[in-house]
Design an enzyme around this catalytic site. Structure first.
Site, PDB file in Angstrom:
ATOM      1  CG  ASP A 125      -2.276  -0.802   1.372  1.00 38.11           C
ATOM      2  OD1 ASP A 125      -2.250  -1.448   0.070  1.00 38.11           O
ATOM      3  OD2 ASP A 125      -2.577  -1.187   2.421  1.00 38.11           O
ATOM      4  NE  ARG A 176      -4.670  -1.347  -4.321  1.00 39.54           N
ATOM      5  CZ  ARG A 176      -4.194  -1.905  -2.953  1.00 39.54           C
ATOM      6  NH1 ARG A 176      -3.967  -0.680  -2.077  1.00 39.54           N
ATOM      7  NH2 ARG A 176      -4.304  -3.022  -2.477  1.00 39.54           N
TER       8      ARG A 176
HETATM    9  C1  LIG Z   1      -8.543  -1.227  -3.154  1.00 41.38           C
HETATM   10  C2  LIG Z   1      -8.357   0.096  -2.881  1.00 41.38           C
HETATM   11  C3  LIG Z   1      -7.204   0.400  -2.313  1.00 41.38           C
HETATM   12  C4  LIG Z   1      -6.672   1.613  -1.850  1.00 41.38           C
HETATM   13  N1  LIG Z   1      -5.503   1.601  -1.460  1.00 41.38           N
HETATM   14  C5  LIG Z   1      -4.935   2.945  -1.200  1.00 41.38           C
HETATM   15  C6  LIG Z   1      -3.477   3.126  -0.605  1.00 41.38           C
HETATM   16  O1  LIG Z   1      -2.973   2.217  -0.834  1.00 41.38           O
HETATM   17  N2  LIG Z   1      -3.166   4.331  -0.511  1.00 41.38           N
HETATM   18  C7  LIG Z   1      -4.083   5.506  -0.378  1.00 41.38           C
HETATM   19  O2  LIG Z   1      -3.369   6.712  -0.257  1.00 41.38           O
HETATM   20  N3  LIG Z   1      -5.230   5.301  -1.006  1.00 41.38           N
HETATM   21  C8  LIG Z   1      -5.687   4.057  -1.234  1.00 41.38           C
HETATM   22  N4  LIG Z   1      -7.022   3.839  -1.540  1.00 41.38           N
HETATM   23  C9  LIG Z   1      -7.811   4.961  -1.260  1.00 41.38           C
HETATM   24  C10 LIG Z   1      -8.240   5.790  -2.366  1.00 41.38           C
HETATM   25  O3  LIG Z   1      -7.137   6.513  -2.872  1.00 41.38           O
HETATM   26  C11 LIG Z   1      -9.477   6.878  -2.009  1.00 41.38           C
HETATM   27  O4  LIG Z   1      -9.138   7.421  -0.846  1.00 41.38           O
HETATM   28  C12 LIG Z   1     -10.574   6.168  -1.695  1.00 41.38           C
HETATM   29  O5  LIG Z   1     -11.088   5.069  -2.696  1.00 41.38           O
HETATM   30  C13 LIG Z   1     -12.024   7.006  -2.306  1.00 41.38           C
HETATM   31  O6  LIG Z   1     -11.575   7.522  -3.417  1.00 41.38           O
HETATM   32  P1  LIG Z   1     -12.582   7.233  -4.701  1.00 41.38           P
HETATM   33  O7  LIG Z   1     -11.461   7.008  -6.053  1.00 41.38           O
HETATM   34  O8  LIG Z   1     -13.275   6.096  -4.527  1.00 41.38           O
HETATM   35  O9  LIG Z   1     -13.471   8.689  -5.068  1.00 41.38           O
HETATM   36  P2  LIG Z   1     -14.261   9.491  -4.291  1.00 41.38           P
HETATM   37  O10 LIG Z   1     -14.732  10.666  -5.135  1.00 41.38           O
HETATM   38  O11 LIG Z   1     -13.564   9.793  -2.977  1.00 41.38           O
HETATM   39  O12 LIG Z   1     -15.591   8.617  -4.029  1.00 41.38           O
HETATM   40  C14 LIG Z   1     -16.538   8.205  -4.996  1.00 41.38           C
HETATM   41  C15 LIG Z   1     -17.632   7.837  -4.233  1.00 41.38           C
HETATM   42  O13 LIG Z   1     -17.487   6.419  -3.719  1.00 41.38           O
HETATM   43  C16 LIG Z   1     -18.334   6.443  -2.714  1.00 41.38           C
HETATM   44  N5  LIG Z   1     -17.327   6.400  -1.366  1.00 41.38           N
HETATM   45  C17 LIG Z   1     -16.001   6.586  -1.323  1.00 41.38           C
HETATM   46  N6  LIG Z   1     -15.491   6.323  -0.016  1.00 41.38           N
HETATM   47  C18 LIG Z   1     -16.627   5.881   0.436  1.00 41.38           C
HETATM   48  C19 LIG Z   1     -16.540   5.510   2.035  1.00 41.38           C
HETATM   49  N7  LIG Z   1     -15.416   5.396   2.801  1.00 41.38           N
HETATM   50  N8  LIG Z   1     -17.942   5.011   2.322  1.00 41.38           N
HETATM   51  C20 LIG Z   1     -18.996   5.255   1.636  1.00 41.38           C
HETATM   52  N9  LIG Z   1     -18.960   5.671   0.120  1.00 41.38           N
HETATM   53  C21 LIG Z   1     -17.656   5.899  -0.018  1.00 41.38           C
HETATM   54  C22 LIG Z   1     -19.159   7.634  -2.453  1.00 41.38           C
HETATM   55  O14 LIG Z   1     -20.442   7.676  -3.289  1.00 41.38           O
HETATM   56  C23 LIG Z   1     -18.334   8.717  -3.415  1.00 41.38           C
HETATM   57  O15 LIG Z   1     -19.092   9.676  -3.829  1.00 41.38           O
HETATM   58  C24 LIG Z   1      -7.529   2.503  -2.010  1.00 41.38           C
HETATM   59  C25 LIG Z   1      -8.703   2.428  -2.591  1.00 41.38           C
HETATM   60  C26 LIG Z   1      -9.296   1.236  -3.081  1.00 41.38           C
HETATM   61  C27 LIG Z   1     -10.608   1.125  -3.490  1.00 41.38           C
END
Ligand SMILES: Cc1cc2nc3c(=O)[nH]c(=O)nc-3n(C[C@H](O)[C@H](O)[C@H](O)COP(=O)(O)OP(=O)(O)OC[C@H]3O[C@@H](n4cnc5c(N)ncnc54)[C@H](O)[C@@H]3O)c2cc1C
Length: 306
Positions: A125, A176
């Site tokens: 990560d 990723r």
């Molecule tokens: C499999 C995976 C691994 C990840 N690994 C890392 C990592 O190693 N390092 C790192 O910095 N980040 C990591 N992330 C986190 C990522 O970078 C974002 O913080 C997170 O996924 C929210 O961004 P988004 O792209 O979904 O967009 P956003 O615009 O934040 O979310 C889009 C939509 O998804 C839904 N949503 C998002 N989060 C939530 C929540 N917590 N609860 C409910 N609904 C929600 C909402 O409907 C929102 O409008 C990871 C994410 C995923 C999916």
């Protein structure tokens, strides 16, 4: 997110831990490996892949970091014994990165070698920007030593990321790509949502161009559609990319994507050290953060009233 919710989100760290635990339970498989295995079994039965994370970023002692590395050995054995389709994800601070680079390297090597014995795969990560250089250095060192069962994460939020994609391209990395959860200063990161999305697609294009294996990790519908369109335009086969989502987020959408034939992996965190991970998930949930802060405020007010 409303202005009130945004203000309440900033207060979340002051919310009592038991309240945070109740509201964050959907994001965590449980405290034990058995609970994580049960969740992965169910995901696999529904056609999804998994990646298990042993929560441990709050460690402060060398012995705790070594214990996390040992815990991963148990995870590989349990995945193997149950015949499940799951890799692991790991945070380098949980392996001691903030204590010593060498300690972390030793622990990571241990995890990667154990994974190889089980024919499994380890994803590092990515954490906040104070760890990016060391994380990419460790990733490169291990890959150059021939450990191919190792992938990394890049964050579209960071301005440096396109450069990192290009620098890593010769290793044909399994990456990723996510937006990145850590709040960073504007000197290091794009702070505007549209700029983060645009950089995500620039980085995805560069990954695809250099023949890397991309894991597209987002719940953002617009970004998902734009990413899938790019993947389709390049004619990638089903096994040449994957989608990733977090446990507890957009479950119905997950099912649709699997039904459409995409490979989708769910991030399954478990363990006793659930607090920091839970705070981050609640803070980015547009509806939940306000709800829990109000619930906590209600508790405090009730306690104060006669
Ligand atoms: C499999 C995976 C691994 C990840 N690994 C890392 C990592 O190693 N390092 C790192 O910095 N980040 C990591 N992330 C986190 C990522 O970078 C974002 O913080 C997170 O996924 C929210 O961004 P988004 O792209 O979904 O967009 P956003 O615009 O934040 O979310 C889009 C939509 O998804 C839904 N949503 C998002 N989060 C939530 C929540 N917590 N609860 C409910 N609904 C929600 C909402 O409907 C929102 O409008 C990871 C994410 C995923 C999916």
């Amino acid at each position: 997110m409303s202005l009130l919710d945004a203000a309440l989100v900033r207060l979340l760290p002051a919310v009592p831990k038991p309240v945070v635990q109740v509201f964050s339970s959907r994001y965590i498989a449980g405290a034990t490996l058995a609970e994580a295995i049960a969740v992965v079994r169910e995901l696999n039965a529904g056609g999804k892949l998994a990646t298990i994370d042993v929560l441990g970023e709050e460690i402060v002692r060398e012995e705790e970091a070594r214990a996390i590395a040992r815990a991963y050995r148990e995870v590989f054995a349990a995945i193997d014994e149950a015949g499940l389709d799951s890799t692991v994800s790991i945070k380098l601070t949980a392996l001691g990165l903030k204590l010593s680079y060498e300690l972390c390297r030793e622990n990571l090597l241990d995890v990667v070698q154990t994974a190889a014995r089980y024919g499994n795969f380890v994803r590092i990560d990515m954490e906040d920007s104070s760890t990016t250089d060391d994380t990419l250095r460790l990733y490169r060192e291990l890959r150059e030593d021939g450990h191919d069962n190792l992938g990394v994460v890049l964050q579209a939020r960071l301005r440096r990321t396109l450069g990192d994609v290009l620098a890593l391209a010769e290793l044909r990395p399994n990456v990723r790509l996510c937006k990145g959860i850590y709040l960073e200063p504007a000197s290091l990161a794009f702070t505007d949502d549209e700029a983060v999305r645009a950089n995500f697609l620039r980085c995805l294009d560069a990954l695809l161009e250099s023949g890397c294996y991309p894991a597209v990790a987002t719940h953002d519908e617009w970004l998902l559609a734009a990413s899938l369109a790019r993947i389709a335009r390049r004619g990638l086969g089903r096994l040449e990319y994957e989608l990733q989502m977090l446990l507890g987020v957009r479950e119905e959408r997950r099912d649709e994507l699997v039904a459409q034939g995409h490979r989708l992996r769910v991030y399954v965190p478990f363990g006793e050290r659930w607090y920091r991970y839970s705070l981050r998930r609640l803070q980015e949930n547009p509806a939940m953060a306000g709800t829990i802060a109000r619930a906590a405020a209600g508790r405090v007010l009730r306690r104060r009233s006669p």
